[in-house]
Design a protein around this motif. Structure first.
Motif, PDB file in Angstrom:
ATOM      1  N   ASP A 288      25.168  15.250  -0.902  1.00 26.04           N
ATOM      2  CA  ASP A 288      25.173  13.458  -0.527  1.00 26.04           C
ATOM      3  C   ASP A 288      24.918  12.671  -1.993  1.00 26.04           C
ATOM      4  O   ASP A 288      25.523  12.022  -3.071  1.00 26.04           O
ATOM      5  N   TRP A 289      23.519  13.277  -2.177  1.00 31.02           N
ATOM      6  CA  TRP A 289      22.377  12.844  -3.916  1.00 31.02           C
ATOM      7  C   TRP A 289      23.555  12.728  -4.521  1.00 31.02           C
ATOM      8  O   TRP A 289      23.454  11.843  -5.544  1.00 31.02           O
ATOM      9  N   GLN A 290      24.297  14.173  -5.251  1.00 28.64           N
ATOM     10  CA  GLN A 290      24.909  14.558  -5.672  1.00 28.64           C
ATOM     11  C   GLN A 290      26.362  13.761  -6.640  1.00 28.64           C
ATOM     12  O   GLN A 290      26.334  13.198  -7.627  1.00 28.64           O
ATOM     13  N   ARG A 291      26.903  13.052  -5.708  1.00 29.54           N
ATOM     14  CA  ARG A 291      28.088  12.817  -5.094  1.00 29.54           C
ATOM     15  C   ARG A 291      27.723  10.962  -5.978  1.00 29.54           C
ATOM     16  O   ARG A 291      28.079  10.817  -6.894  1.00 29.54           O
ATOM     17  N   LEU A 292      26.703  10.679  -5.128  1.00 36.07           N
ATOM     18  CA  LEU A 292      26.061   8.997  -5.772  1.00 36.07           C
ATOM     19  C   LEU A 292      25.735   9.754  -7.253  1.00 36.07           C
ATOM     20  O   LEU A 292      26.071   8.138  -7.763  1.00 36.07           O
ATOM     21  N   ARG A 293      25.011  10.314  -7.460  1.00 35.49           N
ATOM     22  CA  ARG A 293      25.025  10.162  -8.869  1.00 35.49           C
ATOM     23  C   ARG A 293      25.867  10.243 -10.044  1.00 35.49           C
ATOM     24  O   ARG A 293      26.497   9.951 -10.825  1.00 35.49           O
ATOM     25  N   ASP A 294      26.822  11.249  -9.302  1.00 32.13           N
ATOM     26  CA  ASP A 294      27.971  11.310 -10.557  1.00 32.13           C
ATOM     27  C   ASP A 294      28.784  10.285 -10.083  1.00 32.13           C
ATOM     28  O   ASP A 294      29.966  10.205 -11.569  1.00 32.13           O
ATOM     29  N   ALA A 295      29.033   9.543  -9.373  1.00 32.95           N
ATOM     30  CA  ALA A 295      30.171   8.111  -9.163  1.00 32.95           C
ATOM     31  C   ALA A 295      28.953   6.438  -9.834  1.00 32.95           C
ATOM     32  O   ALA A 295      29.175   5.765 -10.108  1.00 32.95           O
TER      33      ALA A 295
ATOM     34  N   PRO B 215       1.045  -0.863   0.005  1.00 34.20           N
ATOM     35  CA  PRO B 215      -0.471  -0.540  -0.078  1.00 34.20           C
ATOM     36  C   PRO B 215       0.725   1.208   0.079  1.00 34.20           C
ATOM     37  O   PRO B 215       2.302   1.257   0.315  1.00 34.20           O
ATOM     38  N   LYS B 216       0.161   2.009  -0.940  1.00 34.64           N
ATOM     39  CA  LYS B 216       1.107   3.433  -0.290  1.00 34.64           C
ATOM     40  C   LYS B 216       0.950   4.187   1.560  1.00 34.64           C
ATOM     41  O   LYS B 216      -0.262   3.773   1.639  1.00 34.64           O
ATOM     42  N   LEU B 217       1.704   4.377   1.442  1.00 33.27           N
ATOM     43  CA  LEU B 217       1.856   4.732   2.959  1.00 33.27           C
ATOM     44  C   LEU B 217       2.141   6.613   2.870  1.00 33.27           C
ATOM     45  O   LEU B 217       3.085   7.787   2.444  1.00 33.27           O
ATOM     46  N   HIS B 218       1.502   6.748   3.919  1.00 33.51           N
ATOM     47  CA  HIS B 218       1.348   8.403   4.583  1.00 33.51           C
ATOM     48  C   HIS B 218       2.211   8.105   5.230  1.00 33.51           C
ATOM     49  O   HIS B 218       2.975   7.692   6.349  1.00 33.51           O
ATOM     50  N   ALA B 219       2.750   9.818   5.621  1.00 35.48           N
ATOM     51  CA  ALA B 219       3.418   9.875   6.348  1.00 35.48           C
ATOM     52  C   ALA B 219       4.182  11.381   7.382  1.00 35.48           C
ATOM     53  O   ALA B 219       3.107  12.333   6.453  1.00 35.48           O
ATOM     54  N   LEU B 220       4.235  11.447   8.544  1.00 37.51           N
ATOM     55  CA  LEU B 220       4.764  12.832   9.189  1.00 37.51           C
ATOM     56  C   LEU B 220       6.562  13.057   8.622  1.00 37.51           C
ATOM     57  O   LEU B 220       7.330  11.092   9.035  1.00 37.51           O
ATOM     58  N   GLU B 221       6.533  13.550   8.484  1.00 37.60           N
ATOM     59  CA  GLU B 221       8.014  13.859   8.514  1.00 37.60           C
ATOM     60  C   GLU B 221       9.074  15.416   8.639  1.00 37.60           C
ATOM     61  O   GLU B 221       8.226  16.740   8.798  1.00 37.60           O
ATOM     62  N   LEU B 222      10.366  15.588   9.318  1.00 35.37           N
ATOM     63  CA  LEU B 222      11.090  16.226   9.784  1.00 35.37           C
ATOM     64  C   LEU B 222      11.522  17.100   8.753  1.00 35.37           C
ATOM     65  O   LEU B 222      12.616  15.855   8.317  1.00 35.37           O
ATOM     66  N   VAL B 223      11.758  18.019   8.234  1.00 36.25           N
ATOM     67  CA  VAL B 223      12.157  19.022   7.093  1.00 36.25           C
ATOM     68  C   VAL B 223      14.084  19.614   7.515  1.00 36.25           C
ATOM     69  O   VAL B 223      13.003  20.835   8.716  1.00 36.25           O
ATOM     70  N   PRO B 224      14.839  19.575   7.479  1.00 32.90           N
ATOM     71  CA  PRO B 224      15.971  21.254   7.740  1.00 32.90           C
ATOM     72  C   PRO B 224      15.794  22.146   6.804  1.00 32.90           C
ATOM     73  O   PRO B 224      14.999  21.864   5.867  1.00 32.90           O
ATOM     74  N   ASP B 225      16.939  22.936   7.437  1.00 31.20           N
ATOM     75  CA  ASP B 225      16.415  24.292   6.619  1.00 31.20           C
ATOM     76  C   ASP B 225      16.912  24.023   5.025  1.00 31.20           C
ATOM     77  O   ASP B 225      17.758  22.937   4.774  1.00 31.20           O
ATOM     78  N   ASP B 226      17.452  25.213   5.135  1.00 31.46           N
ATOM     79  CA  ASP B 226      17.734  25.441   3.332  1.00 31.46           C
ATOM     80  C   ASP B 226      19.344  25.008   2.834  1.00 31.46           C
ATOM     81  O   ASP B 226      20.038  23.821   2.145  1.00 31.46           O
ATOM     82  N   ASP B 227      19.743  25.025   4.546  1.00 32.08           N
ATOM     83  CA  ASP B 227      21.282  24.750   4.265  1.00 32.08           C
ATOM     84  C   ASP B 227      21.019  22.976   4.276  1.00 32.08           C
ATOM     85  O   ASP B 227      22.664  22.559   4.134  1.00 32.08           O
ATOM     86  N   GLY B 228      20.433  22.293   5.548  1.00 39.18           N
ATOM     87  CA  GLY B 228      20.469  21.235   5.688  1.00 39.18           C
ATOM     88  C   GLY B 228      20.062  20.400   4.520  1.00 39.18           C
ATOM     89  O   GLY B 228      21.166  18.972   3.682  1.00 39.18           O
ATOM     90  N   VAL B 229      18.676  20.790   4.162  1.00 32.14           N
ATOM     91  CA  VAL B 229      18.297  20.741   2.711  1.00 32.14           C
ATOM     92  C   VAL B 229      19.883  20.953   1.073  1.00 32.14           C
ATOM     93  O   VAL B 229      20.236  19.188   0.896  1.00 32.14           O
ATOM     94  N   GLU B 230      20.818  21.315   1.260  1.00 32.57           N
ATOM     95  CA  GLU B 230      22.011  21.402   0.134  1.00 32.57           C
ATOM     96  C   GLU B 230      22.951  20.302   0.749  1.00 32.57           C
ATOM     97  O   GLU B 230      23.195  19.540  -0.219  1.00 32.57           O
ATOM     98  N   ALA B 231      22.941  20.099   1.921  1.00 37.50           N
ATOM     99  CA  ALA B 231      23.858  19.228   2.058  1.00 37.50           C
ATOM    100  C   ALA B 231      24.066  17.840   2.026  1.00 37.50           C
ATOM    101  O   ALA B 231      24.824  17.208   1.273  1.00 37.50           O
ATOM    102  N   VAL B 232      22.506  17.439   2.311  1.00 40.63           N
ATOM    103  CA  VAL B 232      21.773  16.174   2.309  1.00 40.63           C
ATOM    104  C   VAL B 232      21.739  15.781   0.768  1.00 40.63           C
ATOM    105  O   VAL B 232      22.398  14.916  -0.457  1.00 40.63           O
ATOM    106  N   ARG B 233      21.760  16.988  -0.704  1.00 41.82           N
ATOM    107  CA  ARG B 233      21.628  17.087  -2.138  1.00 41.82           C
ATOM    108  C   ARG B 233      22.935  17.229  -2.344  1.00 41.82           C
ATOM    109  O   ARG B 233      22.948  16.223  -3.215  1.00 41.82           O
TER     110      ARG B 233
END
Length: 170
Positions: A22-29, A2-20
């Motif tokens: 990591d996402w980009q490092r993986l994609r680049d590899a 089944p599709k899952l509904h979720a409650l999530e905690l989201v970081p500020d812009d600096d935190g989002v950028e830090a995680v992104r």
């Protein structure tokens, strides 16, 4: 599944950028990355609870117990490998005990939640071949990052909508 509904905690812009980064490092590899997930609602977050249905009581408790704490500082502290032949790679998140207690107070309101217990983490990649795990770990490195969690949101997969439940005061 089944599709899952979720409650999530989201970081500020600096935190989002830090995680992104990591996402980009993986994609680049040439490895799987959460950047491969094209939905406009895809953004770095810590899942508080996920279930086929979120009772109103869970949302109310989350708004009062978690929303009142925002902003919350947390620290990524190492990498997690979850799964079998295909892995999910995530950054473990160290977070204050009071936040953990409050998250658990929300989770007990959801009888059919996806997982027992709570392992705070930020997902970096899904469906990574086990044979690529070492390369992914080398690409990501071991630097800790401080995240400031500033938003509590609800993901509704049936409506395809993200709704803000609470935000840190600016």
């Amino acid at each position: 599944m089944p599709k899952l509904h979720a409650l999530e905690l989201v970081p500020d812009d600096d935190g989002v950028e830090a995680v992104r980064r990591d996402w980009q490092r993986l994609r680049d590899a040439g490895l799987p990355s959460q950047l491969d997930h094209p939905a406009r609602t895809n953004s770095p977050h810590l899942t508080v609870v996920a279930a086929p249905l979120l009772p109103d009581a869970a949302i109310d408790v989350a708004q009062v117990r978690l929303g009142s704490l925002l902003p919350v500082r947390a620290r990524t502290a190492g990498l997690l490998l979850l799964g079998g032949d295909r892995l999910t790679i995530a950054r473990a998140v160290d977070i204050d005990d009071d936040v953990v207690r409050r998250v658990l107070a929300v989770r007990v309101q959801v009888p059919d939640r996806q997982h027992v217990g709570w392992l705070p983490h930020v997902t970096l990649a899904r469906r990574v071949d086990r044979a690529d795990a070492q390369r992914a770990l080398e690409v990501l490195g071991h630097e800790d990052v401080v995240l400031t969690l500033t938003e509590l949101r609800r993901w509704d997969p049936d409506a395809g909508r993200v709704t803000t439940i609470a935000q840190a005061r600016q």
